[in-house]
Write an enzyme that holds these catalytic residues in place. Structure first.
Site, PDB file in Angstrom:
ATOM      1  N   SER A 162      52.938  67.327  39.395  1.00 20.91           N
ATOM      2  CA  SER A 162      53.475  66.136  40.062  1.00 20.91           C
ATOM      3  C   SER A 162      54.397  66.620  41.173  1.00 20.91           C
ATOM      4  CB  SER A 162      54.301  65.313  39.070  1.00 20.91           C
ATOM      5  OG  SER A 162      55.160  64.411  39.753  1.00 20.91           O
ATOM      6  N   TYR A 168      60.793  65.018  32.611  1.00 23.62           N
ATOM      7  CA  TYR A 168      59.455  64.942  33.210  1.00 23.62           C
ATOM      8  C   TYR A 168      59.275  66.044  34.259  1.00 23.62           C
ATOM      9  CZ  TYR A 168      55.428  62.931  35.656  1.00 23.62           C
ATOM     10  OH  TYR A 168      54.205  62.736  36.241  1.00 23.62           O
TER      11      TYR A 168
HETATM   12  P1  NAD Z   1      48.302  56.575  32.418  1.00 28.47           P
HETATM   13  O1  NAD Z   1      49.385  56.269  31.444  1.00 28.47           O
HETATM   14  O2  NAD Z   1      47.640  55.466  33.130  1.00 28.47           O
HETATM   15  O3  NAD Z   1      47.190  57.494  31.715  1.00 28.47           O
HETATM   16  C1  NAD Z   1      47.539  58.574  30.884  1.00 28.47           C
HETATM   17  C2  NAD Z   1      46.552  58.628  29.733  1.00 28.47           C
HETATM   18  O4  NAD Z   1      46.888  59.769  28.920  1.00 28.47           O
HETATM   19  C3  NAD Z   1      46.611  57.405  28.813  1.00 28.47           C
HETATM   20  O5  NAD Z   1      45.321  56.833  28.670  1.00 28.47           O
HETATM   21  C4  NAD Z   1      47.125  57.962  27.492  1.00 28.47           C
HETATM   22  O6  NAD Z   1      46.593  57.297  26.347  1.00 28.47           O
HETATM   23  C5  NAD Z   1      46.657  59.404  27.566  1.00 28.47           C
HETATM   24  N1  NAD Z   1      47.414  60.260  26.657  1.00 28.47           N
HETATM   25  C6  NAD Z   1      48.757  60.247  26.430  1.00 28.47           C
HETATM   26  N2  NAD Z   1      49.063  61.119  25.472  1.00 28.47           N
HETATM   27  C7  NAD Z   1      47.905  61.719  25.090  1.00 28.47           C
HETATM   28  C8  NAD Z   1      47.588  62.714  24.128  1.00 28.47           C
HETATM   29  N3  NAD Z   1      48.533  63.246  23.358  1.00 28.47           N
HETATM   30  N4  NAD Z   1      46.298  63.113  24.011  1.00 28.47           N
HETATM   31  C9  NAD Z   1      45.323  62.555  24.779  1.00 28.47           C
HETATM   32  N5  NAD Z   1      45.574  61.586  25.692  1.00 28.47           N
HETATM   33  C10 NAD Z   1      46.850  61.180  25.841  1.00 28.47           C
HETATM   34  O7  NAD Z   1      48.959  57.603  33.473  1.00 28.47           O
HETATM   35  P2  NAD Z   1      48.517  58.107  34.935  1.00 28.47           P
HETATM   36  O8  NAD Z   1      49.475  57.553  35.898  1.00 28.47           O
HETATM   37  O9  NAD Z   1      47.074  57.939  35.154  1.00 28.47           O
HETATM   38  O10 NAD Z   1      48.902  59.643  34.778  1.00 28.47           O
HETATM   39  C11 NAD Z   1      47.944  60.648  34.522  1.00 28.47           C
HETATM   40  C12 NAD Z   1      48.607  61.992  34.796  1.00 28.47           C
HETATM   41  O11 NAD Z   1      49.051  62.039  36.146  1.00 28.47           O
HETATM   42  C13 NAD Z   1      49.839  62.295  33.933  1.00 28.47           C
HETATM   43  O12 NAD Z   1      49.845  63.657  33.584  1.00 28.47           O
HETATM   44  C14 NAD Z   1      51.003  62.007  34.875  1.00 28.47           C
HETATM   45  O13 NAD Z   1      52.149  62.728  34.543  1.00 28.47           O
HETATM   46  C15 NAD Z   1      50.400  62.453  36.193  1.00 28.47           C
HETATM   47  N6  NAD Z   1      51.041  61.884  37.377  1.00 28.47           N
HETATM   48  C16 NAD Z   1      51.058  60.546  37.560  1.00 28.47           C
HETATM   49  C17 NAD Z   1      51.672  60.026  38.692  1.00 28.47           C
HETATM   50  C18 NAD Z   1      51.724  58.554  38.965  1.00 28.47           C
HETATM   51  O14 NAD Z   1      52.505  58.154  39.851  1.00 28.47           O
HETATM   52  N7  NAD Z   1      50.940  57.724  38.282  1.00 28.47           N
HETATM   53  C19 NAD Z   1      52.267  60.886  39.616  1.00 28.47           C
HETATM   54  C20 NAD Z   1      52.223  62.261  39.392  1.00 28.47           C
HETATM   55  C21 NAD Z   1      51.593  62.750  38.259  1.00 28.47           C
END
Ligand code: NAD
Length: 257
Positions: free
Chosen positions: A141, A154
């Protein structure tokens, strides 16, 4: 068909960026293995892919548990004989300055965001090593690079993932396996929606604040991150190794003041 005949495993593909990437990878010809701890979300992703004419298969599993990851591997090996792309995407977040974060929340975050990458890669990389090919994408991130308020735990996890990516690349380069990291800015997903609801009284105001720290003036969409993941998964990025790919609307390097 940029991923024709490739098999891609995406963790956390039952929502947000993971789901969008799964749909895109399938559209580009990959057979997609959708993992999530949440069965409903994971199955929905598979349904959407199948309805659009793509190939996908759901394996429920918790990336923090070695027994669950072993079970995922067992199920995977029954149906697939190779893995070309591993996208370590599953992740969670929490809010708080360091003194406000509980030990329990700290440990949970470290487990999902860091140990999850460790366990999944440890289990699946031997199949890439055998065939001397593969692309691993680790979800970091832009919080790994810039100081953001109340994101200490985080940010620590995403900094660790970026550091792991570089070290992993050195170890696996001899096997022609590429390991790169994705560094998104704020992308509008359920993850961000929940964060905004929990952390701010006025969600609209918070959204505007986030928009203003990105030069784009807009929050990213899941497809923005998915397109970057597609590049890293495909052979088009074959000269990219151990690198961060920023997809953040300018949040990391720009400052409009
Ligand atoms: P989201 O919450 O929409 O999706 C994350 C998914 O991970 C969920 O479906 C959840 O059930 C699953 N998950 C959580 N714990 C788990 C586990 N122990 N085993 C298997 N699955 C598990 O989130 P998102 O925004 O799509 O984020 C996805 C990734 O991108 C994350 O790693 C997040 O840190 C990263 N990220 C997101 C953003 C943002 O702004 N959305 C920015 C930078 C990085």
């Amino acid at each position: 068909m940029r991923l024709k005949d490739k098999t891609a495993l995406i963790t956390g593909a039952g929502s947000g960026i993971g789901r969008c990437t799964a749909l895109l990878f399938a559209e580009e010809g990959a057979g997609v293995v959708v993992n999530d701890i949440d069965a409903e979300g994971g199955q929905k992703t598979v349904e959407e892919i199948t309805q659009a004419g793509g190939k996908a298969y759901f394996i429920q599993g918790d990336v923090t548990s070695s027994s669950s990851v072993e079970e995922m591997k067992r199920i995977f090996l029954k149906r697939f004989d190779k893995i070309d792309v591993l996208f370590n995407n599953a992740g969670i977040s929490n809010i708080g300055a360091l003194h406000e974060v509980s030990e329990k929340d700290w440990d949970k975050l470290m487990n999902v965001n860091i140990k999850g990458v460790f366990l999944m890669t440890k289990s699946f990389i031997p199949f890439m090593m055998e065939r001397k090919t593969g692309s691993i994408i680790n979800m970091s991130s832009c919080a790994a690079e810039i100081g953001l308020s109340k994101r200490v735990a985080y940010s620590a996890t995403k900094g660790a993932v970026l550091a792991m990516t570089k070290a992993m690349q050195v170890d696996y380069a001899p096997y022609q396996i590429r390991v790169n990291a994705l560094l998104p800015g704020t992308i509008f997903t359920p993850f961000v929606e929940n964060y905004l609801k929990n952390a701010y009284e006025n969600v609209e105001e918070a959204l505007n604040k986030i928009k203003s720290r990105q030069l784009s003036g807009e929050i990213g969409k899941p497809i923005d991150a998915a397109m970057a993941a597609l590049y890293l998964a495909s052979d088009e990025s074959k000269f990219m190794m151990g690198s961060p790919l920023y997809i953040d609307g300018g949040a990391t390097f720009g400052k409009d003041a």
